[in-house]
Every structure is written in structure tokens, then in C-alpha cells.
Design a protein around this motif. Structure first.
Motif: not given
Length: 121
Positions: A3-10
Motif C-alpha cells: 500500500q502507498l499512502v500519500e499526504s500533504g496536498g492542499g
């Protein structure tokens, strides 16, 4: 299962900065290249930047000098530091990893779920 989990957009104003992160987990023997791609509405998914396990990088011409890709091999994590953002950088950003599975030892191509980046005043 990998699994790849992204974060930090906005949402960010033009000229601003954002940092995206993507952590890989689950059944990993090793990770070869990792990278970021983006897809704007009505357009194809395009390469933004890639990085090999040895640290060699490749960037799209449109982001050279503004974006920096890096990775922490111990944490199976890839980052994308985005500076001097422009409205045309607005897109869904996807993390990608080429992973050798720890059980089958087969290599697979994996994608994250995507994170929205919007550059607007």
C-alpha cells in the motif's frame, strides 16, 4: 499487499510551497524506483519526478528548479518538495513505486490513491 499512502496536498497561493509524502508498507522486500505523477482535469497522467534506490533523480522540464524529490529508504517513504507553485501545477498527485514482493519476490508497479494540490489565489 503493498500500500502507498500519500499526504500533504492542499490549497496554496501562487508562489507558495507544499511538501508531499508517500509511505509504502505491506509485503515489501525491496523498492526500486519511486516517483510522483500528476493528472489535471481532462488530461493524461504525467510524470513529475522519479528517484532510484541509489538516489538518481529525473524531473519533468516543467518542474525543474522548483520541485525536489527525495526518499528515506529506511522508512520506505518518498517526498516531493514543491516550491514556487504555479496555477498550472494544480492536479491530483499520485505516488508510484516499483516494489519487489517479500513473499513472491515478483516485481509490481503500485500507485497511491492520489492527493489534490490546488494552486490558486
Amino acid at each position: 499487499q503493498v500500500q502507498l499512502v500519500e499526504s500533504g496536498g492542499g490549497l496554496v497561493q501562487p508562489g507558495g510551497s507544499l511538501r508531499l509524502s508517500c509511505a509504502a508498507s505491506g509485503g515489501i522486500f525491496s523498492i526500486n524506483a519511486m516517483g510522483w505523477y500528476r493528472q489535471a482535469p481532462g488530461k493524461a497522467r504525467d510524470l513529475v519526478a522519479t528517484i532510484t534506490s541509489g538516489g538518481n533523480t529525473n524531473y519533468a522540464d516543467s518542474v525543474k528548479g522548483r520541485f525536489t524529490i527525495s526518499r528515506d529508504n529506511a522508512r520506505n517513504t518518498v517526498y516531493l518538495q514543491m516550491n514556487s507553485l504555479k496555477p498550472e501545477d494544480t492536479a491530483v498527485y499520485y505516488c508510484n513505486a516499483i516494489v519487489r514482493n517479500s513473499i513472491s519476490l515478483m516485481i509490481g508497479n503500485y500507485w497511491g490513491q492520489g492527493t489534490q494540490v490546488t494552486v490558486s489565489s
